[in-house]
Design a protein around this motif. Structure first.
Motif, mmCIF file in Angstrom:
data_model
loop_
_atom_site.group_PDB
_atom_site.id
_atom_site.type_symbol
_atom_site.label_atom_id
_atom_site.label_comp_id
_atom_site.label_asym_id
_atom_site.label_seq_id
_atom_site.Cartn_x
_atom_site.Cartn_y
_atom_site.Cartn_z
ATOM 1 N N ARG A 230 25.475 51.220 52.529
ATOM 2 C CA ARG A 230 26.014 50.144 53.372
ATOM 3 C C ARG A 230 26.977 50.684 54.435
ATOM 4 N NH1 ARG A 230 27.306 44.996 49.472
ATOM 5 N NH2 ARG A 230 25.595 45.241 48.002
ATOM 6 N N GLY A 231 27.019 52.000 54.579
ATOM 7 C CA GLY A 231 27.815 52.584 55.647
ATOM 8 C C GLY A 231 29.244 52.952 55.312
ATOM 9 N N TRP A 232 29.603 52.937 54.049
ATOM 10 C CA TRP A 232 30.954 53.304 53.634
ATOM 11 C C TRP A 232 31.061 54.794 53.332
ATOM 12 C CZ3 TRP A 232 35.005 49.908 53.452
ATOM 13 C CH2 TRP A 232 34.718 48.545 53.411
ATOM 14 N N GLY A 233 32.193 55.375 53.684
ATOM 15 C CA GLY A 233 32.600 56.650 53.125
ATOM 16 C C GLY A 233 33.371 56.307 51.864
ATOM 17 N N VAL A 234 33.228 57.065 50.810
ATOM 18 C CA VAL A 234 33.823 56.697 49.521
ATOM 19 C C VAL A 234 34.703 57.820 48.988
ATOM 20 C CG1 VAL A 234 33.366 55.959 47.143
ATOM 21 C CG2 VAL A 234 31.810 55.260 48.985
ATOM 22 N N CYS A 235 35.904 57.439 48.548
ATOM 23 C CA CYS A 235 36.827 58.342 47.854
ATOM 24 C C CYS A 235 36.998 57.805 46.442
ATOM 25 C CB CYS A 235 38.181 58.374 48.546
ATOM 26 S SG CYS A 235 38.124 58.952 50.248
ATOM 27 N N VAL A 236 36.733 58.622 45.438
ATOM 28 C CA VAL A 236 36.833 58.198 44.041
ATOM 29 C C VAL A 236 38.172 58.664 43.473
ATOM 30 C CG1 VAL A 236 35.810 58.355 41.742
ATOM 31 C CG2 VAL A 236 34.333 58.257 43.769
ATOM 32 N N VAL A 237 38.875 57.724 42.842
ATOM 33 C CA VAL A 237 40.179 57.998 42.232
ATOM 34 C C VAL A 237 40.134 57.519 40.788
ATOM 35 C CG1 VAL A 237 42.663 57.574 42.340
ATOM 36 C CG2 VAL A 237 41.326 57.680 44.467
ATOM 37 N N PRO A 238 39.894 58.430 39.836
ATOM 38 C CA PRO A 238 39.904 58.012 38.436
ATOM 39 C C PRO A 238 41.338 57.933 37.894
ATOM 40 C CG PRO A 238 39.251 60.308 38.606
ATOM 41 C CD PRO A 238 39.475 59.816 40.001
ATOM 42 N N THR A 239 41.567 56.983 37.007
ATOM 43 C CA THR A 239 42.830 56.964 36.279
ATOM 44 C C THR A 239 42.822 58.168 35.335
ATOM 45 O OG1 THR A 239 41.961 55.625 34.473
ATOM 46 C CG2 THR A 239 42.965 54.421 36.334
ATOM 47 N N PRO A 240 43.984 58.557 34.821
ATOM 48 C CA PRO A 240 43.993 59.690 33.873
ATOM 49 C C PRO A 240 43.027 59.492 32.701
ATOM 50 C CG PRO A 240 46.219 59.223 34.570
ATOM 51 C CD PRO A 240 45.346 58.109 35.135
ATOM 52 N N ALA A 241 42.915 58.264 32.208
ATOM 53 C CA ALA A 241 42.008 57.998 31.089
ATOM 54 C C ALA A 241 40.541 58.114 31.493
ATOM 55 C CB ALA A 241 42.274 56.604 30.510
ATOM 56 N N ALA A 242 40.248 57.960 32.775
ATOM 57 C CA ALA A 242 38.857 57.992 33.235
ATOM 58 C C ALA A 242 38.350 59.385 33.579
ATOM 59 C CB ALA A 242 38.696 57.082 34.449
ATOM 60 N N VAL A 243 39.248 60.339 33.717
ATOM 61 C CA VAL A 243 38.838 61.685 34.134
ATOM 62 C C VAL A 243 37.745 62.243 33.224
ATOM 63 C CG1 VAL A 243 39.611 64.074 34.423
ATOM 64 C CG2 VAL A 243 41.000 62.197 35.303
ATOM 65 N N ASP A 244 37.859 62.035 31.924
ATOM 66 C CA ASP A 244 36.859 62.551 30.990
ATOM 67 C C ASP A 244 35.568 61.733 30.990
ATOM 68 O OD1 ASP A 244 38.488 64.660 30.199
ATOM 69 O OD2 ASP A 244 39.361 63.534 28.536
ATOM 70 N N PHE A 245 35.562 60.587 31.658
ATOM 71 C CA PHE A 245 34.377 59.737 31.709
ATOM 72 C C PHE A 245 33.462 60.095 32.878
ATOM 73 C CE2 PHE A 245 36.944 57.287 28.928
ATOM 74 C CZ PHE A 245 36.201 56.261 28.366
ATOM 75 N N VAL A 246 34.022 60.684 33.934
ATOM 76 C CA VAL A 246 33.257 60.895 35.162
ATOM 77 C C VAL A 246 32.943 62.368 35.377
ATOM 78 C CG1 VAL A 246 34.215 58.818 36.235
ATOM 79 C CG2 VAL A 246 35.315 61.031 36.649
ATOM 80 N N ASP A 247 31.930 62.618 36.162
ATOM 81 C CA ASP A 247 31.537 63.969 36.541
ATOM 82 C C ASP A 247 32.196 64.260 37.885
ATOM 83 O OD1 ASP A 247 30.246 66.245 37.560
ATOM 84 O OD2 ASP A 247 28.322 65.706 36.653
ATOM 85 N N VAL A 248 33.360 64.887 37.836
ATOM 86 C CA VAL A 248 34.162 65.120 39.038
ATOM 87 C C VAL A 248 33.393 65.938 40.070
ATOM 88 C CG1 VAL A 248 36.259 66.222 39.927
ATOM 89 C CG2 VAL A 248 36.365 64.826 37.850
ATOM 90 N N ALA A 249 32.778 67.037 39.665
ATOM 91 C CA ALA A 249 32.054 67.895 40.608
ATOM 92 C C ALA A 249 30.919 67.132 41.292
ATOM 93 C CB ALA A 249 31.521 69.133 39.894
ATOM 94 N N MET A 250 30.172 66.348 40.533
ATOM 95 C CA MET A 250 29.074 65.574 41.106
ATOM 96 C C MET A 250 29.614 64.555 42.104
ATOM 97 S SD MET A 250 27.495 62.287 40.830
ATOM 98 C CE MET A 250 27.876 61.675 39.214
ATOM 99 N N LEU A 251 30.720 63.884 41.764
ATOM 100 C CA LEU A 251 31.279 62.876 42.661
ATOM 101 C C LEU A 251 31.831 63.506 43.940
ATOM 102 C CD1 LEU A 251 32.976 60.553 40.034
ATOM 103 C CD2 LEU A 251 30.964 60.017 41.448
ATOM 104 N N GLU A 252 32.441 64.669 43.826
ATOM 105 C CA GLU A 252 32.931 65.356 45.027
ATOM 106 C C GLU A 252 31.764 65.765 45.923
ATOM 107 O OE1 GLU A 252 37.246 67.088 43.634
ATOM 108 O OE2 GLU A 252 35.518 68.446 43.456
ATOM 109 N N ALA A 253 30.695 66.257 45.329
ATOM 110 C CA ALA A 253 29.515 66.632 46.113
ATOM 111 C C ALA A 253 28.884 65.397 46.760
ATOM 112 C CB ALA A 253 28.503 67.353 45.229
ATOM 113 N N LEU A 254 28.823 64.310 46.032
ATOM 114 C CA LEU A 254 28.210 63.079 46.520
ATOM 115 C C LEU A 254 29.030 62.439 47.640
ATOM 116 C CD1 LEU A 254 25.965 60.944 46.111
ATOM 117 C CD2 LEU A 254 27.412 59.914 44.338
ATOM 118 N N THR A 255 30.356 62.439 47.498
ATOM 119 C CA THR A 255 31.213 61.749 48.475
ATOM 120 C C THR A 255 31.663 62.636 49.627
ATOM 121 O OG1 THR A 255 33.278 62.263 47.315
ATOM 122 C CG2 THR A 255 32.119 60.227 46.680
ATOM 123 N N GLY A 256 31.772 63.943 49.372
ATOM 124 C CA GLY A 256 32.321 64.835 50.388
ATOM 125 C C GLY A 256 33.840 64.825 50.417
#
Length: 179
Positions: free
Chosen positions: A30-56
């Motif tokens: 939809r044309g958005w640039g996205v920055c992902v900010v996990p809470t401390p509790a969410a860090v272990d839930f997400v794939d940080v490297a994949m999200l950084e590659a996906l979002t830039g």
């Protein structure tokens, strides 16, 4: 990065969090640039490297240290999803003990359009403190997708059965309709 509108996605430590890339991909479409900010509790839930590659963009889960690079671009909108009982209550009580809550404490009063999609069980949702917090968010102009006709709480112990039904598209629609 390239002049796109910037969406901050604040991810909390709840069942749907590992699937946040669905929201990122949809927002990109939809044309958005996205920055992902996990809470401390969410860090272990997400794939940080994949999200950084996906979002830039770097995935920030803590405040930067003095001199540290990686500043995020200015947000045009914020989505908090999945939003937990803990984050919602801390936020509405002015507690900013982590980077994600600090952003919310600062940016929402500045008028940055914000949409929230809680993922809580019915026992937590029935707590009067939680319901007051939902009301407080709405009074601040935050679009909260919660309750009848929106995303409803699940019975305790059944959250895992609701993961595929988590309405990522609905919260994106809601933030685009804010303001």
């Amino acid at each position: 990065m390239d002049g796109r509108r910037i969406l901050y996605v604040i991810v909390c430590g709840a069942g749907p969090a590992p699937q946040v890339d669905r929201l990122v991909r949809s927002a990109h479409g939809r044309g958005w640039g996205v920055c992902v900010v996990p809470t401390p509790a969410a860090v272990d839930f997400v794939d940080v490297a994949m999200l950084e590659a996906l979002t830039g963009y770097p995935v920030h889960s803590r405040y930067r240290r003095p001199g540290e690079s990686g500043r995020l671009p200015k947000a045009d909108a914020i989505i908090v999803a999945p939003a937990t009982y803990n984050t919602i209550n801390k936020w509405t009580h002015g507690i900013a003990d982590n980077y994600a809550l600090g952003l919310l404490a600062e940016l929402v009063p500045l008028g940055v359009r914000t949409a929230v999609l809680p993922f809580v069980n019915s026992a937590l949702a029935a707590n009067p403190v939680f319901m007051r917090s939902i009301g407080e968010l709405r009074a601040m102009g935050v679009r909260v997708l919660f309750g009848p006709g929106e995303f409803e709480p699940h019975p305790p112990g059944t959250g895992g059965t609701r993961l595929d039904a988590y309405p990522w598209e609905s919260v994106l629609d809601a933030v685009e309709g804010c303001g």
